[in-house]
Design a protein around this motif. Structure first.
Motif, PDB file in Angstrom:
ATOM      1  N   ASN A   3       0.793  -1.120  -0.078  1.00  0.00           N
ATOM      2  CA  ASN A   3      -0.022  -0.005   0.005  1.00  0.00           C
ATOM      3  C   ASN A   3       0.744   1.181   0.035  1.00  0.00           C
ATOM      4  OD1 ASN A   3      -1.758   1.998   0.383  1.00  0.00           O
ATOM      5  ND2 ASN A   3      -2.573   1.129   2.091  1.00  0.00           N
ATOM      6  N   TRP A   4       0.776   2.087  -1.151  1.00  0.00           N
ATOM      7  CA  TRP A   4       1.896   3.134  -1.334  1.00  0.00           C
ATOM      8  C   TRP A   4       1.549   4.380  -0.599  1.00  0.00           C
ATOM      9  CZ3 TRP A   4       6.637   2.301  -2.597  1.00  0.00           C
ATOM     10  CH2 TRP A   4       6.667   0.841  -3.333  1.00  0.00           C
ATOM     11  N   ASN A   5      -0.017   4.334  -0.107  1.00  0.00           N
ATOM     12  CA  ASN A   5      -0.576   5.526   0.594  1.00  0.00           C
ATOM     13  C   ASN A   5      -0.037   5.285   2.087  1.00  0.00           C
ATOM     14  OD1 ASN A   5      -2.140   7.432   2.069  1.00  0.00           O
ATOM     15  ND2 ASN A   5      -3.952   6.830   0.879  1.00  0.00           N
ATOM     16  N   SER A   8      -3.129   5.625   4.982  1.00  0.00           N
ATOM     17  CA  SER A   8      -4.083   4.637   5.042  1.00  0.00           C
ATOM     18  C   SER A   8      -3.400   3.467   5.679  1.00  0.00           C
ATOM     19  CB  SER A   8      -4.789   4.273   3.632  1.00  0.00           C
ATOM     20  OG  SER A   8      -3.908   3.628   2.782  1.00  0.00           O
ATOM     21  N   GLU A   9      -1.936   3.167   5.272  1.00  0.00           N
ATOM     22  CA  GLU A   9      -1.445   2.114   5.567  1.00  0.00           C
ATOM     23  C   GLU A   9      -0.817   2.457   7.328  1.00  0.00           C
ATOM     24  OE1 GLU A   9       0.454  -1.642   5.617  1.00  0.00           O
ATOM     25  OE2 GLU A   9      -0.916  -0.627   4.265  1.00  0.00           O
TER      26      GLU A   9
END
Length: 96
Positions: A3-5, A8-9
């Motif tokens: 997850n590159w966000n 949110s991660e």
């Protein structure tokens, strides 16, 4: 899947930690370790100059000894745990 966000991660990890006490305490111990390490590292130049009346070479020596101590302590904890994840050793790592 990665997850590159980061927002949110981070939220997902915090939610997971909230549900699992062992994970929360482990993250808390690791965070405390890094906090103390950063404080010690930031104070080495001041300590060397004001207390030891030393130069940059002494700061370098203290940094080397500090790094070796962390490495040796990590290897010792690995040996004491028998290559298993052992939550009981966390207090020994924190006090060292």
């Amino acid at each position: 899947m990665i997850n590159w966000n980061p927002f949110s991660e981070t939220w997902r990890i915090l939610t997971f930690m909230r549900r699992n006490r062992v994970v929360f305490l482990s993250v808390l111990g690791i965070s405390w370790f890094w906090f103390l390490g950063a404080v010690y590292l930031s104070q080495f130049p001041v300590y060397t100059k004001e207390v030891l009346s030393g130069r940059e070479e002494v700061v370098s020596m203290l940094l080397a000894i500090f790094s070796l101590g962390i490495g040796v302590g990590s290897l010792l904890c690995e040996r004491l745990s028998g290559r298993r994840i052992e939550i009981g050793l966390v207090p020994f790592g924190r006090s060292a």
